[in-house]
Design a protein around this motif. Sequence first.
Motif, PDB file in Angstrom:
ATOM      1  N   UNK A 172      -1.407  -2.628  -9.818  1.00  8.25           N
ATOM      2  CA  UNK A 172      -2.359  -3.106  -8.802  1.00  8.25           C
ATOM      3  C   UNK A 172      -2.056  -2.495  -7.435  1.00  8.25           C
ATOM      4  N   UNK A 173      -0.780  -2.283  -7.125  1.00  4.14           N
ATOM      5  CA  UNK A 173      -0.408  -1.655  -5.853  1.00  4.14           C
ATOM      6  C   UNK A 173      -0.875  -0.203  -5.811  1.00  4.14           C
ATOM      7  N   UNK A 174      -0.704   0.479  -6.906  1.00  7.45           N
ATOM      8  CA  UNK A 174      -1.116   1.888  -6.981  1.00  7.45           C
ATOM      9  C   UNK A 174      -2.636   1.999  -6.851  1.00  7.45           C
ATOM     10  N   UNK A 175      -3.353   1.076  -7.482  1.00  8.09           N
ATOM     11  CA  UNK A 175      -4.817   1.073  -7.370  1.00  8.09           C
ATOM     12  C   UNK A 175      -5.231   0.816  -5.923  1.00  8.09           C
ATOM     13  N   UNK A 176      -4.536  -0.083  -5.261  1.00  7.77           N
ATOM     14  CA  UNK A 176      -4.825  -0.364  -3.854  1.00  7.77           C
ATOM     15  C   UNK A 176      -4.544   0.868  -3.000  1.00  7.77           C
ATOM     16  N   UNK A 177      -3.453   1.542  -3.273  1.00  7.82           N
ATOM     17  CA  UNK A 177      -3.104   2.758  -2.533  1.00  7.82           C
ATOM     18  C   UNK A 177      -4.182   3.830  -2.705  1.00  7.82           C
ATOM     19  N   UNK A 190       0.834  -1.204   0.000  1.00  8.97           N
ATOM     20  CA  UNK A 190       0.000   0.000   0.000  1.00  8.97           C
ATOM     21  C   UNK A 190       0.872   1.258   0.000  1.00  8.97           C
ATOM     22  N   UNK A 191       1.910   1.255   0.831  1.00 12.80           N
ATOM     23  CA  UNK A 191       2.715   2.471   0.982  1.00 12.80           C
ATOM     24  C   UNK A 191       3.782   2.632  -0.099  1.00 12.80           C
ATOM     25  N   UNK A 192       4.406   1.539  -0.520  1.00 10.84           N
ATOM     26  CA  UNK A 192       5.564   1.674  -1.409  1.00 10.84           C
ATOM     27  C   UNK A 192       5.469   0.869  -2.690  1.00 10.84           C
ATOM     28  N   UNK A 193       4.333   0.218  -2.946  1.00 13.51           N
ATOM     29  CA  UNK A 193       4.199  -0.609  -4.135  1.00 13.51           C
ATOM     30  C   UNK A 193       4.305   0.196  -5.416  1.00 13.51           C
TER      31      UNK A 193
END
Length: 163
Positions: free
Chosen positions: A123-128, A116-119
Amino acid sequence: MNPHPAGPAESDMPQQMPLRSLLAEISALTLHVQQLSRMAGEASALIENSQMPAPLDPEPLRRDARRQQDDGRAALEEAIMGIFEDVFGPRTDTLERQMSMSLIAEIGPAAFVQKVLWGEEISDIALTIALERMLPALEQLVEAHPQAFLQQANAVLGRFKGS
């Protein structure tokens, strides 16, 4: 044209060098094994003469480490659940919460927070973006438990310090 064609003896020469180096390696390893055997005998004699305590059994140490790891994981999961409740309320049927809980179960709470913080993946950016309101609380969680979230960085820094 080569006036002297290579005979069987000349063609075997390149293969003899690896054999010599292999024999040298085996010889060096044999010396190391002899030294280790001598040291083990000396340690055994010291233990038998009560000059040195017996080594600890590694299995209870492993169990303690696993228990601490499980306790740390449970504490992080509980902290993340608290953050969800603070930010999104007590509802458990929200899309953000359901997706997050399945991801936490799959990769663990520390990896979830790192994603969430550093992806950097899409998909990580969407989760963030979906969990944007949680970011300040997750950053505080990282500050409170840096050893859980920055293990890889600590390992790398430790290698640099050792150099």
